[in-house]
Enzyme design. Structure first.
Site, PDB file in Angstrom:
ATOM      1  N   TYR A  58       0.792  -1.127   0.040  1.00  0.00           N
ATOM      2  CA  TYR A  58      -0.229  -0.033  -0.141  1.00  0.00           C
ATOM      3  C   TYR A  58       0.920   1.325   0.102  1.00  0.00           C
ATOM      4  O   TYR A  58       1.543   1.434   0.978  1.00  0.00           O
ATOM      5  CB  TYR A  58      -0.891  -0.077   1.220  1.00  0.00           C
ATOM      6  CG  TYR A  58      -1.928  -1.231   1.161  1.00  0.00           C
ATOM      7  CD1 TYR A  58      -2.292  -1.952  -0.051  1.00  0.00           C
ATOM      8  CD2 TYR A  58      -2.650  -1.374   2.460  1.00  0.00           C
ATOM      9  CE1 TYR A  58      -3.317  -2.892   0.094  1.00  0.00           C
ATOM     10  CE2 TYR A  58      -3.741  -2.359   2.554  1.00  0.00           C
ATOM     11  CZ  TYR A  58      -3.851  -3.086   1.138  1.00  0.00           C
ATOM     12  OH  TYR A  58      -4.723  -4.244   1.525  1.00  0.00           O
ATOM     13  N   SER A 146      -4.538 -14.077   2.539  1.00  0.00           N
ATOM     14  CA  SER A 146      -5.598 -13.251   2.051  1.00  0.00           C
ATOM     15  C   SER A 146      -5.831 -13.970   0.685  1.00  0.00           C
ATOM     16  O   SER A 146      -4.665 -14.245  -0.019  1.00  0.00           O
ATOM     17  CB  SER A 146      -5.078 -11.735   2.105  1.00  0.00           C
ATOM     18  OG  SER A 146      -5.641 -11.014   1.357  1.00  0.00           O
TER      19      SER A 146
HETATM   20  N1  NAP Z   1      -6.355  -8.316   0.581  1.00  0.00           N
HETATM   21  C1  NAP Z   1      -6.657  -7.670  -0.307  1.00  0.00           C
HETATM   22  O1  NAP Z   1      -6.355  -8.111  -1.422  1.00  0.00           O
HETATM   23  C2  NAP Z   1      -7.215  -6.268  -0.090  1.00  0.00           C
HETATM   24  C3  NAP Z   1      -7.740  -5.800  -1.215  1.00  0.00           C
HETATM   25  C4  NAP Z   1      -8.858  -4.495  -0.768  1.00  0.00           C
HETATM   26  C5  NAP Z   1      -8.608  -4.027   0.341  1.00  0.00           C
HETATM   27  N2  NAP Z   1      -7.993  -4.586   1.452  1.00  0.00           N
HETATM   28  C6  NAP Z   1      -8.268  -4.145   2.757  1.00  0.00           C
HETATM   29  O2  NAP Z   1      -9.493  -3.745   3.126  1.00  0.00           O
HETATM   30  C7  NAP Z   1      -9.597  -2.328   3.487  1.00  0.00           C
HETATM   31  C8  NAP Z   1     -10.968  -1.896   3.063  1.00  0.00           C
HETATM   32  O3  NAP Z   1     -11.407  -2.040   1.671  1.00  0.00           O
HETATM   33  P1  NAP Z   1     -11.556  -1.072   0.585  1.00  0.00           P
HETATM   34  O4  NAP Z   1     -10.945   0.359   0.996  1.00  0.00           O
HETATM   35  O5  NAP Z   1     -11.079  -1.522  -0.692  1.00  0.00           O
HETATM   36  O6  NAP Z   1     -13.008  -0.783   0.562  1.00  0.00           O
HETATM   37  P2  NAP Z   1     -14.259  -0.385   1.222  1.00  0.00           P
HETATM   38  O7  NAP Z   1     -13.830  -0.479   2.638  1.00  0.00           O
HETATM   39  O8  NAP Z   1     -15.358  -1.347   0.922  1.00  0.00           O
HETATM   40  O9  NAP Z   1     -14.610   1.015   1.087  1.00  0.00           O
HETATM   41  C9  NAP Z   1     -13.776   2.006   1.690  1.00  0.00           C
HETATM   42  C10 NAP Z   1     -14.096   3.333   1.039  1.00  0.00           C
HETATM   43  O10 NAP Z   1     -15.459   3.703   0.860  1.00  0.00           O
HETATM   44  C11 NAP Z   1     -15.540   5.220   1.559  1.00  0.00           C
HETATM   45  N3  NAP Z   1     -16.095   5.117   2.667  1.00  0.00           N
HETATM   46  C12 NAP Z   1     -15.805   4.352   3.904  1.00  0.00           C
HETATM   47  N4  NAP Z   1     -16.893   4.688   4.820  1.00  0.00           N
HETATM   48  C13 NAP Z   1     -17.561   5.473   4.419  1.00  0.00           C
HETATM   49  C14 NAP Z   1     -18.569   6.227   4.951  1.00  0.00           C
HETATM   50  N5  NAP Z   1     -19.116   5.886   6.334  1.00  0.00           N
HETATM   51  N6  NAP Z   1     -19.491   7.149   4.265  1.00  0.00           N
HETATM   52  C15 NAP Z   1     -19.151   7.436   2.883  1.00  0.00           C
HETATM   53  N7  NAP Z   1     -18.208   6.889   2.213  1.00  0.00           N
HETATM   54  C16 NAP Z   1     -17.105   5.742   2.960  1.00  0.00           C
HETATM   55  C17 NAP Z   1     -14.071   5.883   1.510  1.00  0.00           C
HETATM   56  O11 NAP Z   1     -13.749   6.216  -0.076  1.00  0.00           O
HETATM   57  P3  NAP Z   1     -14.125   7.642  -0.276  1.00  0.00           P
HETATM   58  O12 NAP Z   1     -14.366   8.499   0.765  1.00  0.00           O
HETATM   59  O13 NAP Z   1     -13.123   8.030  -1.249  1.00  0.00           O
HETATM   60  O14 NAP Z   1     -15.476   7.290  -1.054  1.00  0.00           O
HETATM   61  C18 NAP Z   1     -13.590   4.399   1.700  1.00  0.00           C
HETATM   62  O15 NAP Z   1     -12.102   4.675   1.111  1.00  0.00           O
HETATM   63  C19 NAP Z   1      -8.489  -1.935   2.839  1.00  0.00           C
HETATM   64  O16 NAP Z   1      -8.188  -0.606   3.287  1.00  0.00           O
HETATM   65  C20 NAP Z   1      -7.470  -2.817   2.813  1.00  0.00           C
HETATM   66  O17 NAP Z   1      -6.925  -2.730   4.210  1.00  0.00           O
HETATM   67  C21 NAP Z   1      -7.659  -5.710   1.151  1.00  0.00           C
END
Ligand code: NAP
Length: 329
Positions: A58, A146
């Protein structure tokens, strides 16, 4: 906030984890104000979130460095989960990757050290043996993985032990429910759903498919014509937004924001220890942490299952949200 064990260990994670990918503000996420990222981490801590998920990949180490800086003085209160990239799974490389992560994180141990994606070129026995050495030396507390599919997890468990599996899981992406979930439950491998808000789709901020910017419209929900997709499929944009509308109606009926209902649904599913939600500022950290206290009845869960059933059927047991050629097995 509530806390649950990881696998068979005494490592306790909050049911909501702060995901620290988006705070790097990369191509996918757009610019990020560092003060907002710091405020999100501090606010998460205040609200009882004790677990932070990051990866060496990241922001090429930036996410780990920032966490290391902000969590200084709070190390004993938190659970740090980070990940080694698949190119680092050979034993010597894994050791090096772990030591580099430790330096960036400004700590001498990692609580949950995860294999980011399977690497079918390196024997999993060798990688797990290297994980064991790191654990014996106190550099890591728990080995996890993962994006490991049913075959990957079964193979790994035949060779050694993994305590957690972090996978894409949200109301619009339920492929793990076909097979993987049961394998993890039976073997006491904790599930850690990532992208639980479908990268923002489940917050209600996008009203139509056209509202979703190209950098965000990369998963298999979106048509291959979207410039940054790599799956070559027709997508399911209409069905996706129909499902979102139904989830929104159910959430309104419950008097809760859709994001909290989407997270609470996952927290209530079998085998889930904690949901890894992205949060880019203190406000999002506050809203998402509240999901830990939202209790859904069996009836609410059934309604959400029915609302998202057609999408579940459409995508089948796929685990990889971005590619149709599975990187898992
Ligand atoms: N292992 C893997 O391959 C893998 C892959 C993906 C993710 N991950 C992990 O999972 C975590 C979360 O996944 P993700 O970041 O892909 O997606 P997510 O948690 O589904 O979406 C997060 C995004 O949604 C928006 N958001 C979050 N809370 C909100 C709220 N209360 N109100 C409005 N908008 C909100 C924010 O972006 P905006 O404000 O820009 O809209 C935020 O960055 C990552 O940070 C990472 O640690 C792991």
């Amino acid at each position: 906030m509530h806390y649950r064990n990881i696998g068979k260990t005494d490592v306790m994670v909050s049911t909501v984890t702060m995901g620290c990918w988006a705070i790097v503000g990369d191509f996918n996420w757009g610019p990020q104000d560092e003060d907002d990222a710091v405020a999100a981490i501090r606010s998460a801590l205040e609200l009882g979130i004790n677990t932070f998920d990051t990866a060496e990949a990241y922001g090429s180490g930036y996410s780990e460095k920032l966490l290391g800086k902000v969590l200084e003085g709070r190390r004993k209160d938190v659970v740090i989960a980070t990940k080694a990239s698949p190119s680092n799974f050979a034993p010597k490389k894994l050791r090096r990757a772990c030591e580099d992560s430790l330096k960036r994180l400004n700590t001498d141990y990692i609580d949950i050290y995860q294999l980011h994606w399977p690497n079918h070129e390196v024997p999993v026995d060798d990688t797990l043996e290297a994980m064991d050495r790191l654990r014996e030396e106190g550099k890591i507390r728990v080995a996890g993985c993962s994006n490991f599919g049913p075959g990957d997890v079964s193979e790994a468990l035949a060779a050694g032990r993994l305590e957690s599996n972090q996978v894409a899981y949200n109301l619009l992406w339920r492929g793990l429910e076909y097979e993987l979930q049961q394998i993890c439950v039976e073997n006491e491998v904790s599930l850690l759903p990532y992208s639980p808000l479908a990268q923002g789709l489940l917050t209600g901020k996008f009203r139509t498919p056209e509202d979703v910017p190209p950098e965000r419209a990369r998963t298999r929900h979106f048509a291959a014509e979207r410039p940054h997709t790599r799956h070559g499929e027709e997508g399911a944009e209409e069905e996706t937004f129909e499902a979102i509308k139904k989830i929104e109606e159910i959430s309104e009926g419950l008097g809760k924001p859709m994001a909290q209902v989407a997270l609470a649904y996952l927290i209530a599913r079998p085998g889930v220890a904690s949901v890894i939600a992205g949060m880019r500022n203190a406000k999002q950290a506050a809203e998402n942490s509240r999901a830990a206290d939202v209790e859904l009845s069996e009836g609410d869960i059934k309604k959400l299952d029915i609302a998202t059933g057609p999408l579940k059927k459409r995508f089948g047991p796929a685990l990889d949200m971005w590619q149709s050629e599975e990187r898992t097995k």
